[in-house]
Design an enzyme around this catalytic site. Structure first.
Site, PDB file in Angstrom:
ATOM      1  CB  CYS A 101      47.142  29.489  62.020  1.00 31.51           C
ATOM      2  SG  CYS A 101      46.066  30.801  62.618  1.00 31.51           S
ATOM      3  CG  ASP A 154      38.617  42.061  36.498  1.00 29.52           C
ATOM      4  OD1 ASP A 154      38.990  41.484  37.542  1.00 29.52           O
ATOM      5  OD2 ASP A 154      37.420  42.207  36.204  1.00 29.52           O
TER       6      ASP A 154
END
Length: 225
Positions: A56, A142
């Protein structure tokens, strides 16, 4: 309670074309409402299993390095893991020499991870609770899901590939083309099969070339966007 998490489906909880949930969450830059955070931009939400872990940390550094590349494409970045805001901030300060240029969502109660199907059943914390997988969600202006990729916790992502697919998504959202295997910006693209030859000639002034196949069918049509 543990049983509930263990039986939670690991398939993505949202499908392509679905409106992405307008969730509220605490982050390293304060509380956000996701749609307001995105505004009229594209967005990329990517999760990581846990703060203060090796893979990570390499992803954190890479994502920070490529922030300007995402900005060039009008894409807002946001990350998530099942740690608190305090842990996120401590991790950032220990792993980076400057502030992170994008927020990280705190999902320490796993509510959002469960809702979006982001948990990895094979990777668990000391209490036996599943960690977040390495999910990638690309959301359009959108607010609909345009792409999802689900990596296990043990496999780090290729951020160059994430930029490549965003380039493809943005191009194909504007033009009636598709991008072939290993496509990268500047390469030829493919004319979608639903366009007639006359429509293709009208839409693509650079011309359309057709690759011959043994069947003689003319569906491998290329053009320069």
């Amino acid at each position: 309670e543990l049983k509930c998490f263990r039986e939670e489906p690991t398939m993505p909880g949202i499908l392509l074309g679905d409106e992405f949930p307008n969730f509220e969450a605490d982050t390293t830059v304060g509380r956000i409402k996701f749609h307001d955070f995105l505004g009229s931009s594209w967005g990329i939400l990517f999760s990581h299993p846990r703060d203060f872990t090796p893979v990570c940390t390499t992803e954190l550094a890479c994502a920070a390095k490529l922030t300007d590349e995402f900005k060039k494409r009008g894409v807002k970045m946001i990350a998530l893991s099942i740690d608190s805001v305090e842990d996120h901030k401590a991790w950032i300060s220990s792993a980076a020499d400057k502030d992170l240029p994008f927020p990280i969502i705190a999902d320490d109660k796993r509510e959002l991870s469960v809702k979006l199907g982001m948990l990895d059943p094979d990777e668990r914390d000391k209490d036996g609770m599943p960690l977040t997988a390495r999910c990638v969600f690309v959301v359009g202006p959108d607010k609909k899901l345009k792409l999802s990729i689900l990596y296990p916790a043990t496999t780090g992502r290729n951020f160059d590939e994430l930029l490549r697919v965003i380039d493809s998504l943005q191009l194909t959202a504007q033009k009636k083309v598709a991008t072939p295997v290993d496509w990268k910006p500047g390469d030829k693209v493919m004319v979608i099969p639903s366009l007639s030859e006359a429509e293709a000639a009208n839409l693509f002034p650079n011309g359309v070339t057709t690759k011959e196949v043994p069947s003689g069918k003319k569906y491998l049509r290329y053009t320069q966007p």
